[in-house]
Design a protein around this motif. Structure first.
Motif, mmCIF file in Angstrom:
data_model
loop_
_atom_site.group_PDB
_atom_site.id
_atom_site.type_symbol
_atom_site.label_atom_id
_atom_site.label_comp_id
_atom_site.label_asym_id
_atom_site.label_seq_id
_atom_site.Cartn_x
_atom_site.Cartn_y
_atom_site.Cartn_z
ATOM 1 N N ARG A 1 -2.987 4.574 -6.030
ATOM 2 C CA ARG A 1 -1.702 5.261 -6.191
ATOM 3 C C ARG A 1 -1.422 6.224 -5.038
ATOM 4 O O ARG A 1 -0.275 6.462 -4.668
ATOM 5 N N GLN A 2 -2.486 6.746 -4.456
ATOM 6 C CA GLN A 2 -2.335 7.654 -3.322
ATOM 7 C C GLN A 2 -2.424 6.909 -1.985
ATOM 8 O O GLN A 2 -2.456 7.548 -0.924
ATOM 9 N N GLU A 3 -2.459 5.566 -2.072
ATOM 10 C CA GLU A 3 -2.539 4.708 -0.895
ATOM 11 C C GLU A 3 -3.739 5.048 -0.010
ATOM 12 O O GLU A 3 -3.663 5.054 1.224
ATOM 13 N N LYS A 4 -4.827 5.339 -0.660
ATOM 14 C CA LYS A 4 -6.099 5.584 0.017
ATOM 15 C C LYS A 4 -7.041 4.422 -0.310
ATOM 16 O O LYS A 4 -7.336 4.162 -1.480
ATOM 17 N N ALA A 5 -7.482 3.740 0.730
ATOM 18 C CA ALA A 5 -8.278 2.527 0.518
ATOM 19 C C ALA A 5 -9.695 2.865 0.075
ATOM 20 O O ALA A 5 -10.356 3.733 0.657
ATOM 21 N N LEU A 6 -10.160 2.162 -0.955
ATOM 22 C CA LEU A 6 -11.566 2.211 -1.352
ATOM 23 C C LEU A 6 -12.295 1.091 -0.622
ATOM 24 O O LEU A 6 -11.997 -0.090 -0.829
#
Length: 330
Positions: free
Chosen positions: A285-290
């Motif tokens: 949702r925060q557009e941070k890739a895991l």
């Protein structure tokens, strides 16, 4: 294929094997693990009819190894830790001798020798003196003699001990190939080797069976519950903010890295799959890739140490102190 029931072996008053029971199914590769002195070699020697038992039963394809030894032994191929080779002979000469000892004669023996030489990749050195062969090739000769008679079960005691890395890889590949047409049981101290090759693992400690399952089930059983590790393309501050609203996180450690950060989490959950899913979508949702998310699992080495670390009792009498009568009886 093999049934072991309440197997017990005493050396004097010392129980080398104590009330051991398990079943080996047809067509699998089994790893047999245990620390030195745990009873592995004693168990293998009893299963192959090379050593008597104090009590209990071993049945090979329905035949009792003690009451019907001839029929039972026909179904077993055995490579002891020290291969019983005649170094002055060639592989062909040695296999001819072993085949005759197993009751194979004439064209049938020639055909079987050719077959096992091909299976163990010895054809190129079949007429070379065994004394001139490398240890890896000598192990292959030992495995070849175990294959004569086309036994359903192959038992290998430390088949890769003392080999160099290339030879170990070759013997591993050979064992995997044999597992396609035989039931294979082998012992090893190289845990990664067992984990790579074996479909099921038996662990013995202090003469007793302490684990018997697939590598995957053993890892799942000893999974360290409630711990998650993840790597994300986010700063430590961003990761902390994303994780803050999530419940059941009891402790977190976030460190910066070249690609973002690494996060170690502890939770109060036994099953962390639901939380792992929530973490994935929180970062999305925060557009941070895991880049990675994993549950902390015990390795086979961790499992082995946990099950076998208790110190064994001091033996009152060692195997080397057996009476001459007992050795003859075995």
């Amino acid at each position: 294929m093999i049934t072991v029931e309440h197997l017990t072996k005493y050396y004097g008053t010392f129980p080398a094997v104590e009330d051991l029971s398990f079943e080996i199914e047809e067509g699998h590769v089994y790893g047999f693990l245990g620390p030195n002195g745990a009873g592995k070699s004693t168990t293998m020697n009893i299963m192959t009819g090379c050593l008597s038992a104090t009590s209990g039963h071993v049945r090979i394809d329905g035949y009792d190894i003690f009451d019907q030894p001839k029929e039972a032994k026909k179904r077993i191929g055995y490579l002891p830790e020290q291969p019983p080779l005649y170094l002055s002979e060639t592989p062909v000469e040695y296999l001819h001798f072993v085949g005759q000892a197993k009751g194979i004669r004439g064209d049938a023996l020639k055909a079987q020798i050719a077959q096992v030489l091909e299976e163990t990749h010895l054809t190129a050195v079949q007429n070379q003196c065994i004394s001139t062969l490398s240890k890896g090739y000598r192990q292959r000769v030992g495995i070849a003699q175990a294959l004569l008679g086309n036994p359903g079960v192959i038992i290998l005691d430390e088949p890769t001990v003392g080999l160099d890395p290339i030879q170990i890889i070759e013997i591993r590949e050979l064992i995997q190939e044999l597992g396609k047409s035989h039931t294979v049981i082998f012992s090893s101290h190289i845990l990664s080797e067992v984990q790579t090759i074996c479909e099921k693992i038996l662990i013995i400690a202090r003469g007793k069976l302490v684990a018997f399952d697939t590598p995957e089930n053993l890892e799942r059983q000893f999974l360290t519950s409630g711990e998650i590790t993840l790597q994300a393309e986010a700063t430590p501050e961003e990761a902390a903010a994303i994780l803050k609203p999530l419940e059941h996180i009891t402790q977190q450690e976030i460190t910066a890295s070249d690609f973002g950060c690494t996060v170690h989490l502890k939770t109060d959950l036994a099953d962390v799959h639901t939380l792992s899913r929530a973490i994935f979508f929180a970062f999305a949702r925060q557009e941070k890739a895991l880049l990675e998310i994993s549950l902390k699992k015990a390795t086979l080495e961790d499992i082995f140490l946990e099950l076998t670390e208790a110190p064994p009792a001091e033996p009152a009498e060692t195997p080397a102190e057996q009476s001459e009568e007992e050795v003859k009886e075995a």
